[in-house]
Enzyme design. Structure first.
Site, PDB file in Angstrom:
ATOM      1  N   ASP A  90       0.864  -1.174   0.000  1.00 64.53           N
ATOM      2  CA  ASP A  90       0.000   0.000   0.000  1.00 64.53           C
ATOM      3  C   ASP A  90       0.907   1.234   0.000  1.00 64.53           C
ATOM      4  O   ASP A  90       2.017   1.200   0.516  1.00 64.53           O
ATOM      5  CB  ASP A  90      -0.898  -0.039   1.238  1.00 64.53           C
ATOM      6  N   SER A  91       0.436   2.329  -0.575  1.00 70.01           N
ATOM      7  CA  SER A  91       1.280   3.511  -0.769  1.00 70.01           C
ATOM      8  C   SER A  91       1.447   4.359   0.484  1.00 70.01           C
ATOM      9  O   SER A  91       2.325   5.200   0.555  1.00 70.01           O
ATOM     10  CB  SER A  91       0.649   4.392  -1.840  1.00 70.01           C
ATOM     11  N   GLY A  92       0.560   4.168   1.468  1.00 72.73           N
ATOM     12  CA  GLY A  92       0.598   5.009   2.666  1.00 72.73           C
ATOM     13  C   GLY A  92      -0.443   6.117   2.636  1.00 72.73           C
ATOM     14  O   GLY A  92      -0.657   6.802   3.632  1.00 72.73           O
ATOM     15  N   ASP A 144      -2.724   8.076  -3.003  1.00 72.13           N
ATOM     16  CA  ASP A 144      -4.039   8.680  -3.243  1.00 72.13           C
ATOM     17  C   ASP A 144      -4.522   9.420  -2.001  1.00 72.13           C
ATOM     18  O   ASP A 144      -3.904   9.331  -0.954  1.00 72.13           O
ATOM     19  CB  ASP A 144      -5.061   7.579  -3.598  1.00 72.13           C
ATOM     20  N   GLN A 186     -11.069   6.770  -6.358  1.00 77.73           N
ATOM     21  CA  GLN A 186     -11.773   7.356  -5.217  1.00 77.73           C
ATOM     22  C   GLN A 186     -13.105   7.938  -5.722  1.00 77.73           C
ATOM     23  O   GLN A 186     -13.485   7.688  -6.848  1.00 77.73           O
ATOM     24  CB  GLN A 186     -10.890   8.438  -4.565  1.00 77.73           C
ATOM     25  N   GLY A 213     -11.506   4.077  -0.932  1.00 77.79           N
ATOM     26  CA  GLY A 213     -12.609   4.812  -0.320  1.00 77.79           C
ATOM     27  C   GLY A 213     -13.759   3.908   0.047  1.00 77.79           C
ATOM     28  O   GLY A 213     -14.899   4.353   0.176  1.00 77.79           O
ATOM     29  N   ASP A 263      -7.835  -7.631   0.494  1.00 79.29           N
ATOM     30  CA  ASP A 263      -6.965  -7.705   1.669  1.00 79.29           C
ATOM     31  C   ASP A 263      -7.788  -7.235   2.843  1.00 79.29           C
ATOM     32  O   ASP A 263      -8.667  -6.380   2.688  1.00 79.29           O
ATOM     33  CB  ASP A 263      -5.756  -6.765   1.532  1.00 79.29           C
ATOM     34  N   CYS A 301     -13.183 -28.279   8.885  1.00 77.12           N
ATOM     35  CA  CYS A 301     -12.039 -27.426   8.543  1.00 77.12           C
ATOM     36  C   CYS A 301     -10.756 -28.244   8.695  1.00 77.12           C
ATOM     37  O   CYS A 301     -10.580 -28.938   9.698  1.00 77.12           O
ATOM     38  CB  CYS A 301     -11.995 -26.201   9.454  1.00 77.12           C
ATOM     39  N   CYS A 303      -7.641 -26.968   8.813  1.00 77.76           N
ATOM     40  CA  CYS A 303      -6.497 -26.156   9.253  1.00 77.76           C
ATOM     41  C   CYS A 303      -5.805 -26.835  10.437  1.00 77.76           C
ATOM     42  O   CYS A 303      -6.361 -27.744  11.056  1.00 77.76           O
ATOM     43  CB  CYS A 303      -6.952 -24.736   9.635  1.00 77.76           C
ATOM     44  N   CYS A 306      -7.851 -26.672  13.792  1.00 80.70           N
ATOM     45  CA  CYS A 306      -9.036 -27.534  13.866  1.00 80.70           C
ATOM     46  C   CYS A 306      -8.682 -29.019  13.870  1.00 80.70           C
ATOM     47  O   CYS A 306      -9.434 -29.829  14.399  1.00 80.70           O
ATOM     48  CB  CYS A 306      -9.997 -27.219  12.724  1.00 80.70           C
ATOM     49  N   HIS A 332      -6.645 -20.462  12.004  1.00 78.88           N
ATOM     50  CA  HIS A 332      -7.969 -20.882  11.519  1.00 78.88           C
ATOM     51  C   HIS A 332      -8.615 -19.792  10.647  1.00 78.88           C
ATOM     52  O   HIS A 332      -9.111 -20.077   9.553  1.00 78.88           O
ATOM     53  CB  HIS A 332      -8.911 -21.236  12.672  1.00 78.88           C
TER      54      HIS A 332
END
Ligand SMILES: [Zn+2]
Length: 381
Positions: A90-92, A144, A186, A213, A263, A301, A303, A306, A332
């Site tokens: 991410d650009s910050g 942005d 945006q 946004g 994300d 599950c 994982c 589990c 999990h």
């Protein structure tokens, strides 16, 4: 760089492949968030075993600590954190506008004070691209302006104008070898602004496009609308990324609306307060109801948590503040998001996505907050 392999016939869901300098990413994909060069409580071996394809790092935080000199000396973020697969950074922009104390917005960036020690800092297109160049991420995001949901129309317009201008400046900066750059649309909940921003960015021909946004405090129906206002203006042959979202049900809703990348800190963040996310909704494991519950967190599950531990045991660990509980819940929860995306890809490939989507949404119990927002939206109609 992005290959569209298949489009669903009754929804906008897409099956794709994103080729990066550190390997191929099958989409739709969920990116676990490693804000501070670590997916909280999880090590790279665990992330590999769970099928993580790509993770997210953050320019704002990594620029403050450990700082660019250390990251440069380490040979970039992949080597620093020993992660060989793709990284998106991410650009910050989002952090500057949400975390930092802004002093002044200037033509070429923002003067602000560090949220850690108050030190004066400056971040703009040039600086954000330099940080991401040093980090050596496979996908860099443009710098942005991300205004809050409640921002007035005038502020939204200014944010779009700056976002477009800064995107152009980012486009002109040098990149790390093989680094792709994504533009960020945006425009808040204003359809005309969303269209204007998307068209301007698409004309600059970025490698992919994010819808920003969103996840800025808006009710869920507004978030879906922002995606629907933007998606038609994004080219089909480029990846689309919805930033900072969401719950499992929201991911399904957004995949059905044509989004490929996601994300979210949700799976690791809620794990640390004792919440397990399942395919039928989330639940707090600390409650006394689980005291003698010797079933796994989620039936079926596969994982590590589990297949090795019971709810009763993990609840006990949570109540005596043992770190293992937070690690197992993180495993999990992240595994759930990754496995869900793998199942979605298989469903799209088999031409079964619409059924999968309908069934998933019907079984998923949303949080009280989401239900309240839906009720409010229904009352407005
Ligand atoms: Zn599990």
């Amino acid at each position: 760089m992005f290959e569209l392999l298949k489009s669903d016939t009754s929804t906008k869901a897409r099956l794709g492949k994103l080729n990066t300098a550190h390997g191929v990413v099958d989409t739709p994909v969920f990116m676990p968030v490693g804000t501070q060069a670590s997916v909280k409580t999880l090590d790279p071996r665990e992330l590999h075993e769970m099928g993580t394809q790509i993770i997210l790092g953050n320019s704002y935080h990594l620029n403050i600590r450990p700082g660019l000199d250390i990251l440069r000396a380490a040979g970039g973020l992949h080597r620093f954190m020993n992660w060989e697969k793709p990284i998106l950074t991410d650009s910050g922009g989002y952090q500057v506008f949400s975390l930092a104390k802004i002093r002044k917005i200037k033509p070429h960036g923002v003067e602000f004070n560090s949220h850690v020690d108050g030190a004066p800092l400056f971040l703009g297109p040039k600086e954000a691209m330099e940080i991401q160049r040093v980090l050596g991420s496979d996908i860099a995001m443009v710098f942005d302006e991300c205004p809050p949901y409640e921002a007035p129309a005038r502020e939204q317009r200014h944010a779009v104008e700056r976002t477009i201008r800064w995107a152009r400046e980012c486009r002109e900066q040098p990149r790390a070898e093989g680094q792709q750059v994504f533009g960020i649309v945006q425009g808040g909940s204003n359809a005309a602004l969303r269209e204007e921003c998307a068209r301007a960015l698409v004309a600059m021909d970025f490698d992919g496009y994010a819808i920003g946004g969103v996840s800025v405090g808006e009710p869920e129906p507004e978030m879906f609308k922002a995606i629907e206002m933007t998606e038609p203006f994004l080219p089909a042959n480029k990846a689309r990324y919805a930033m900072g979202l969401g719950t499992p049900a929201q991911l399904l809703e957004l995949i059905a609306r044509g989004v490929d990348l996601f994300d979210c800190v949700l799976p690791t963040r809620v794990a640390r307060n004792g919440t397990a996310i399942t395919r039928r909704g989330a639940f707090g494991l600390k409650g006394s109801a689980y005291k003698a519950d010797f079933r796994p967190i989620e039936a079926g599950c596969d994982c590590f948590a589990c297949t090795h531990f019971t709810r009763a045991y993990l609840r006990h660990l949570l109540n005596v503040n043992e770190i293992l509980a937070l690690r197992m819940l993180s495993i999990h929860n992240v595994h759930l998001f990754l496995k869900l995306m793998a199942d979605v890809r298989a469903a799209i490939a088999a031409g079964m996505f619409a059924d999968f989507y309908r069934e998933f949404i019907a079984n998923y119990v949303p949080s009280k907050k989401v239900l309240a927002a839906r009720k409010a939206a229904d009352n407005e109609r």
